[in-house]
Design a protein around this motif. Sequence first.
Motif, PDB file in Angstrom:
ATOM      1  N   HIS A 147      64.000  31.909   7.346  1.00  0.00           N
ATOM      2  CA  HIS A 147      63.836  31.767   8.793  1.00  0.00           C
ATOM      3  C   HIS A 147      65.054  32.305   9.530  1.00  0.00           C
ATOM      4  CE1 HIS A 147      60.443  29.227   7.893  1.00  0.00           C
ATOM      5  NE2 HIS A 147      61.210  28.576   7.046  1.00  0.00           N
ATOM      6  N   LEU A 185      56.818  28.514   9.779  1.00  0.00           N
ATOM      7  CA  LEU A 185      57.172  27.554   8.731  1.00  0.00           C
ATOM      8  C   LEU A 185      56.685  27.995   7.356  1.00  0.00           C
ATOM      9  CD1 LEU A 185      56.487  24.151  10.520  1.00  0.00           C
ATOM     10  CD2 LEU A 185      58.669  25.321  10.205  1.00  0.00           C
ATOM     11  N   LEU A 192      59.570  20.431   7.368  1.00  0.00           N
ATOM     12  CA  LEU A 192      60.048  21.238   8.489  1.00  0.00           C
ATOM     13  C   LEU A 192      59.220  20.991   9.744  1.00  0.00           C
ATOM     14  CD1 LEU A 192      60.764  24.619   6.699  1.00  0.00           C
ATOM     15  CD2 LEU A 192      62.426  22.947   7.506  1.00  0.00           C
ATOM     16  N   LEU A 235      65.922  25.689  11.400  1.00  0.00           N
ATOM     17  CA  LEU A 235      64.988  25.782  10.276  1.00  0.00           C
ATOM     18  C   LEU A 235      65.715  26.206   9.008  1.00  0.00           C
ATOM     19  CD1 LEU A 235      61.822  27.416  11.860  1.00  0.00           C
ATOM     20  CD2 LEU A 235      62.124  25.057  11.130  1.00  0.00           C
ATOM     21  N   LYS A 282      65.668  24.019   5.659  1.00  0.00           N
ATOM     22  CA  LYS A 282      65.027  24.558   4.465  1.00  0.00           C
ATOM     23  C   LYS A 282      66.032  24.760   3.333  1.00  0.00           C
ATOM     24  CE  LYS A 282      61.019  27.021   3.322  1.00  0.00           C
ATOM     25  NZ  LYS A 282      59.915  27.778   3.814  1.00  0.00           N
TER      26      LYS A 282
END
Length: 107
Positions: free
Chosen positions: A43, A38, A16, A48, A52
């Motif tokens: 998130h 992060l 990320l 993000l 993820k």
Amino acid sequence: LPAVPNGDWFCASCTLQRAVAERCGDVVAGSAPVLEELAWATHSSRELWRAKAALARTSAQLFLHLRELVDALERPRLRPLLEASLEWQRQEKAARRRALLNDQASR
């Protein structure tokens, strides 16, 4: 480690951080607020979240990401209900305060 090793193993935060660095530069990607964000399991940032979710290795990780997505989608619908509830609570508190003052004044 200086870099993410090749193979099946990977570091989600490192991956990320690389994605953030590509968009915003190394200075931003290495800043404390970005590194703190992060480290979270989910998130609020769309970019993000997408990155993820693709890295999820277990159903539990995927569930966390899907839950964050559902919460983000529900917030606009829930906001009017929350505001109405808060207004009702304010009115109820004011009514109790008035009743208490009236009770004290009548003594």
